[in-house]
Scaffold this active site. Sequence first.
Site, PDB file in Angstrom:
ATOM      1  N   SER A   1     -15.125  24.454 110.362  1.00 55.34           N
ATOM      2  CA  SER A   1     -16.080  25.541 110.579  1.00 55.34           C
ATOM      3  C   SER A   1     -17.525  25.105 110.756  1.00 55.34           C
ATOM      4  O   SER A   1     -18.304  25.847 111.337  1.00 55.34           O
ATOM      5  CB  SER A   1     -15.997  26.536 109.431  1.00 55.34           C
ATOM      6  OG  SER A   1     -16.470  25.939 108.255  1.00 55.34           O
TER       7      SER A   1
ATOM      8  N   LYS B   1     -12.070  37.093 108.745  1.00 55.03           N
ATOM      9  CA  LYS B   1     -12.956  36.578 109.798  1.00 55.03           C
ATOM     10  C   LYS B   1     -12.589  37.275 111.112  1.00 55.03           C
ATOM     11  O   LYS B   1     -13.001  38.414 111.323  1.00 55.03           O
ATOM     12  CB  LYS B   1     -12.901  35.061 109.833  1.00 55.03           C
ATOM     13  CG  LYS B   1     -13.356  34.464 108.472  1.00 55.03           C
ATOM     14  CD  LYS B   1     -13.594  32.999 108.501  1.00 55.03           C
ATOM     15  CE  LYS B   1     -13.682  32.375 107.119  1.00 55.03           C
ATOM     16  NZ  LYS B   1     -14.858  32.702 106.346  1.00 55.03           N
TER      17      LYS B   1
ATOM     18  N   THR C   1     -22.825  22.296 101.791  1.00 56.64           N
ATOM     19  CA  THR C   1     -21.895  22.746 102.833  1.00 56.64           C
ATOM     20  C   THR C   1     -21.832  21.707 103.954  1.00 56.64           C
ATOM     21  O   THR C   1     -20.778  21.448 104.530  1.00 56.64           O
ATOM     22  CB  THR C   1     -22.343  24.122 103.385  1.00 56.64           C
ATOM     23  OG1 THR C   1     -22.577  24.992 102.277  1.00 56.64           O
ATOM     24  CG2 THR C   1     -21.302  24.744 104.280  1.00 56.64           C
TER      25      THR C   1
ATOM     26  N   THR D   1      -4.766  41.685  90.747  1.00 63.06           N
ATOM     27  CA  THR D   1      -4.523  42.970  91.415  1.00 63.06           C
ATOM     28  C   THR D   1      -4.329  42.782  92.916  1.00 63.06           C
ATOM     29  O   THR D   1      -5.050  42.011  93.547  1.00 63.06           O
ATOM     30  CB  THR D   1      -5.720  43.913  91.146  1.00 63.06           C
ATOM     31  OG1 THR D   1      -5.844  44.067  89.731  1.00 63.06           O
ATOM     32  CG2 THR D   1      -5.528  45.274  91.788  1.00 63.06           C
TER      33      THR D   1
ATOM     34  N   ARG E   1     -30.234  29.633  97.759  1.00 61.89           N
ATOM     35  CA  ARG E   1     -29.714  30.629  98.712  1.00 61.89           C
ATOM     36  C   ARG E   1     -30.297  32.004  98.442  1.00 61.89           C
ATOM     37  O   ARG E   1     -30.269  32.483  97.305  1.00 61.89           O
ATOM     38  CB  ARG E   1     -28.190  30.717  98.616  1.00 61.89           C
ATOM     39  CG  ARG E   1     -27.504  29.457  99.099  1.00 61.89           C
ATOM     40  CD  ARG E   1     -26.050  29.443  98.663  1.00 61.89           C
ATOM     41  NE  ARG E   1     -25.595  28.070  98.514  1.00 61.89           N
ATOM     42  CZ  ARG E   1     -24.765  27.467  99.350  1.00 61.89           C
ATOM     43  NH1 ARG E   1     -24.288  28.080 100.386  1.00 61.89           N
ATOM     44  NH2 ARG E   1     -24.409  26.224  99.138  1.00 61.89           N
TER      45      ARG E   1
ATOM     46  N   SER F   1      -5.120  14.628 102.149  1.00 58.76           N
ATOM     47  CA  SER F   1      -6.074  15.688 102.449  1.00 58.76           C
ATOM     48  C   SER F   1      -7.136  15.177 103.420  1.00 58.76           C
ATOM     49  O   SER F   1      -7.751  14.131 103.178  1.00 58.76           O
ATOM     50  CB  SER F   1      -6.712  16.102 101.111  1.00 58.76           C
ATOM     51  OG  SER F   1      -7.724  17.048 101.294  1.00 58.76           O
TER      52      SER F   1
END
Length: 406
Positions: free
Chosen positions: A188, A247, A362, A277, A21, A136
């Site tokens: 997606s 998004k 992906t 945080t 990448r 799942s």
Amino acid sequence: MNYEAFFAAELSKLKDDGRYRIFAELERKAGAFPAAEQFVAEGTRPVTVWCSNDYLGMGQHPKVLDAMHDTLDRCGAGAGGTRNISGTTHSHVVLEAELADLHGKEAALLFTSGYVSNWAALGTLGARIPGCVILSDALNHASMIEGIRHSRAEVHKFTHNSPEDLDRRLSQLDPERPKLVAFESVYSMDGDIAPIAEILDVCEAHGAMSYLDEVHGVGLYGPRGGGVAEREGLMDRVTVIEGTLGKAFGVMGGYIASSAALCDFIRSFASGFIFTTALPPALAAGAAASIRHLKSSHVERARHRDRVAQVRRRLDALGIPTIDNPSHIIPIMVGDAHKCKRISDWLLEHHGIYVQPINYPTVPVGTERLRLTPSPVHTDGDIDRLVTALSEIWSQCELARRALAA
Ligand code: PMP
């Protein structure tokens, strides 16, 4: 072990596969709303981005920027602590109320990203509910898979978008065991949409909780941008709705919306919520402004649908192979990592068009693609330039393919 040599060898394997990448370093041009032009950092050459997940251009919307500037000036940069220790500001509380209202739920809980919300919520539910079994969807996002793994709960994968397979698998389990079904609304990479009502029917028949990732649905679908479940009148039947602020809402952060008890449970037990945080107050204020705007404004969603339909129609007319799906995502199927990269490089170099290639892991090997995400900030001229460039490169690829086949 020679560590450096090991790292270099692993990276070189990725390079050989065409899967290494490389970041395109883009400087976003703020204040340009609603223009889609952005600049590459190394020069000043305008680049039009066609793969942004800022689906509606809200990351440049004046209402969002004003809210962020105002809160930054009043509250400073960071939250200064975890949510439990001095990090909860008025902006966080207001945003959580805005999110609960968006999804018609009693409560919502913020996380630093959508990834963290899935990881922390699924990890905690799976680990803390005694004997919990998680079902799942086979194509769930990495953040859900990692959360489920982290929980160490028993897990069964069901066939992607198949209520029948889910039903079969649930029927084989002890009816007394607690169960959680995790799935997404819009997937997606292929842009397909889950049969949410049918999956919820199955969940209810087996007394299972449902966990719906609406990361690619919130802001975009439903009369107030509550997602696909809102559009289909199903939000009250989903146990947990998870979403992102990064998004369609254009900012950053993640959340779950559910019953007050479930949110309080995650708030009290999830390490991914407790020990980190809090989001900067300015981000929370920007996200709240974005959500508030999209609850009442339909302009962005209508123009978004129009842009998507136009691009899809024109690519179809050229015979460029895309996945036919009912969502806003247009995957152009290339089927080869090297070819995908060459097309992407050529579009950037010759036409100032940026579309990042999508490769394994992906998507599966052989299904490498360019994933187009038209947005309301794309003009007719932007669409013309994209279609002309794609048509040019596509006919070159076709000629090359025919020459090789001859
Ligand atoms: N769920 C899905 C389905 C996603 O695609 C993503 C990000 N691409 C996430 C969760 C994580 O969201 P975020 O980018 O806010 O971390």
